[in-house]
Motif scaffolding. Structure first.
Motif, short mmCIF file in Angstrom:
data_model
loop_
_atom_site.label_atom_id
_atom_site.label_comp_id
_atom_site.label_asym_id
_atom_site.label_seq_id
_atom_site.Cartn_x
_atom_site.Cartn_y
_atom_site.Cartn_z
N TYR A 43 0.84 -1.20 0.00
CA TYR A 43 0.00 0.00 0.00
C TYR A 43 0.88 1.26 0.00
N GLN A 44 1.92 1.24 0.87
CA GLN A 44 2.83 2.38 0.94
C GLN A 44 3.53 2.60 -0.40
N ASP A 45 4.00 1.51 -0.99
CA ASP A 45 4.71 1.60 -2.26
C ASP A 45 3.79 2.14 -3.35
N ASP A 46 2.55 1.64 -3.37
CA ASP A 46 1.59 2.09 -4.36
C ASP A 46 1.28 3.58 -4.17
N TRP A 47 1.14 4.01 -2.92
CA TRP A 47 0.85 5.40 -2.61
C TRP A 47 1.96 6.32 -3.13
N VAL A 48 3.19 5.96 -2.83
CA VAL A 48 4.34 6.77 -3.24
C VAL A 48 4.49 6.78 -4.76
N THR A 49 4.32 5.61 -5.38
CA THR A 49 4.45 5.50 -6.84
C THR A 49 3.37 6.32 -7.55
N ASP A 115 2.96 24.57 -9.59
CA ASP A 115 2.50 25.41 -8.47
C ASP A 115 1.74 24.60 -7.42
N PHE A 116 1.12 23.51 -7.86
CA PHE A 116 0.20 22.77 -6.99
C PHE A 116 0.75 21.45 -6.46
N ALA A 117 1.97 21.08 -6.85
CA ALA A 117 2.53 19.80 -6.38
C ALA A 117 4.05 19.86 -6.38
N ASP A 118 4.65 19.56 -5.23
CA ASP A 118 6.11 19.49 -5.13
C ASP A 118 6.61 18.15 -5.64
N PHE A 119 7.87 18.11 -6.00
CA PHE A 119 8.48 16.82 -6.37
C PHE A 119 8.36 15.89 -5.17
N PRO A 120 7.86 14.66 -5.38
CA PRO A 120 7.51 13.79 -4.24
C PRO A 120 8.68 13.09 -3.55
N ALA A 121 9.76 13.82 -3.30
CA ALA A 121 10.89 13.22 -2.60
C ALA A 121 10.64 13.12 -1.10
N GLU A 122 9.73 13.96 -0.59
CA GLU A 122 9.41 13.94 0.83
C GLU A 122 7.91 13.73 1.01
N GLY A 123 7.55 13.19 2.18
CA GLY A 123 6.13 12.99 2.46
C GLY A 123 5.88 11.70 3.20
N THR A 124 4.63 11.29 3.25
CA THR A 124 4.23 10.08 3.96
C THR A 124 4.94 8.86 3.38
N TYR A 125 5.40 7.97 4.27
CA TYR A 125 6.10 6.72 3.94
C TYR A 125 7.50 6.95 3.37
N ARG A 126 8.01 8.17 3.45
CA ARG A 126 9.35 8.43 2.94
C ARG A 126 10.32 8.83 4.04
N ASP A 127 9.91 8.63 5.31
CA ASP A 127 10.78 8.96 6.43
C ASP A 127 11.90 7.92 6.54
N GLU A 128 13.03 8.35 6.99
CA GLU A 128 14.17 7.49 7.28
C GLU A 128 14.56 6.59 6.10
N GLY A 129 14.39 7.11 4.90
CA GLY A 129 14.83 6.37 3.71
C GLY A 129 14.03 5.13 3.38
#
Length: 202
Positions: A43-49, A115-129
């Protein structure tokens, strides 16, 4: 007359039966826990992808739109995997300098491309690598230099003007998943043909 009732004695659970029952229960709980962990991981992987795909499609739409209404489009090789795309709008507004960066994605004149979306390098499920999203490639190629289209324009001078108004834009985003000491990488590829139609019809 007396009636005798036969009483059966039960020794209860033996130690072996108790241990067996505990082992079976433990296996069941472990299997359930592993299953839940796998489901949550997927689920986390799908969310991030999905977030990375959304950003990629929207960024490509932005570029295609800006190239389509440009007066001048220039490609400048900047670093190994990242080209610069310089777009001069037909309306005389400020030139757009689109650049790629591994962890910032694409920027326009130093600002995020959307303007409405940052590059998704940070966010939910991306903590601590846990999951690392990175821009691996941003390459702009004149269509005449792309192997699969080279023969279309060779020996056809009447297509020169069209050839100079077409570019292939390729962008690759990687999503690295780290789980239980192992890592896997999924590559999301975005490839579009940009046509500077306003430039062509000048």
């Amino acid at each position: 007359m007396k009636r005798f009732t036969k009483i059966k004695n039960s020794a209860g659970l033996t130690l072996v039966e108790l241990v067996t029952a505990m082992v079976i229960s433990s296996i069941g709980v472990l299997a359930l826990g592993t299953g839940i962990t796998s489901i949550v991981g997927f689920y986390q992987d799908d969310w991030v992808t999905k977030g990375a795909r959304f950003w990629g499609y929207e960024s490509m739409d932005y570029i295609i739109d800006k190239v389509g209404t440009a007066e001048i489009v220039l490609r400048r090789a900047y670093l190994a995997n990242y080209d610069n795309l310089l777009i001069t709008p037909k309306d005389g507004s400020r030139q757009l300098n689109i650049q790629g960066n591994k962890y910032d994605g694409l920027t326009v004149n130093g600002q995020p491309i959307l303007d409405f979306a940052d590059f998704p390098a940070e966010g939910t499920y991306r903590d601590e690598g846990q999951r690392i999203v990175a821009l691996d490639k941003f390459i702009v190629t004149e269509l005449t230099e792309v192997d699969e289209f080279e023969n279309v324009f060779n020996g056809r001078p009447y297509l020169n003007k069209l050839a100079k108004s077409l570019w292939q834009i390729e962008m690759i985003i990687s999503v690295t998943t780290k789980f239980q000491g192992e890592s896997s990488v999924e590559y999301l590829t975005f490839k579009r043909i940009a046509w500077a139609k306003d430039k062509y019809f000048l």
